[in-house]
Design a protein around this motif. Structure first.
Motif, short mmCIF file in Angstrom:
data_model
loop_
_atom_site.label_atom_id
_atom_site.label_comp_id
_atom_site.label_asym_id
_atom_site.label_seq_id
_atom_site.Cartn_x
_atom_site.Cartn_y
_atom_site.Cartn_z
N GLN A 41 0.83 -1.21 0.00
CA GLN A 41 0.00 0.00 0.00
C GLN A 41 0.86 1.26 0.00
O GLN A 41 0.52 2.23 -0.67
N ILE A 46 -3.32 -1.25 -4.55
CA ILE A 46 -4.66 -1.27 -3.99
C ILE A 46 -5.17 -2.71 -4.02
O ILE A 46 -4.77 -3.50 -4.87
N GLU A 47 -6.05 -3.04 -3.06
CA GLU A 47 -6.63 -4.39 -3.05
C GLU A 47 -7.61 -4.54 -4.20
O GLU A 47 -8.36 -3.63 -4.52
N MET A 58 -3.34 -7.67 -4.65
CA MET A 58 -3.16 -6.23 -4.74
C MET A 58 -2.58 -5.89 -6.10
O MET A 58 -1.77 -6.64 -6.65
#
Length: 75
Positions: A41, A46-47, A58
């Protein structure tokens, strides 16, 4: 140790550059195993909807990849 964390960041930078060179625009997808989600992150990952709560998938978008590399080079 701090030097080890920097090494992992530089390795990811090389992976991002390879993604750009191969025509993927810097897009990289990883499985954040063993509590590494925070590390990814901080680089702009981002997931995604894939993966699981234990091992989230991710992704680094091309825009986030450019931002990540710019931050490393001080641009």
């Amino acid at each position: 140790p701090r030097a080890v964390r920097r090494a992992a960041t530089m390795l990811m930078a090389q992976i991002v550059r390879e993604s750009i060179d191969k025509g993927y625009g810097g897009r990289v997808v990883v499985d954040a195993v063993g509590g590494t989600a925070d590390f990814y992150q901080r680089m702009g990952f981002i997931e995604t909807e894939a993966g699981s709560t234990i091992t989230p998938e991710m992704a680094l978008t091309p825009e986030a990849a450019r931002d990540f590399l710019d931050e490393l080079t001080g641009e």
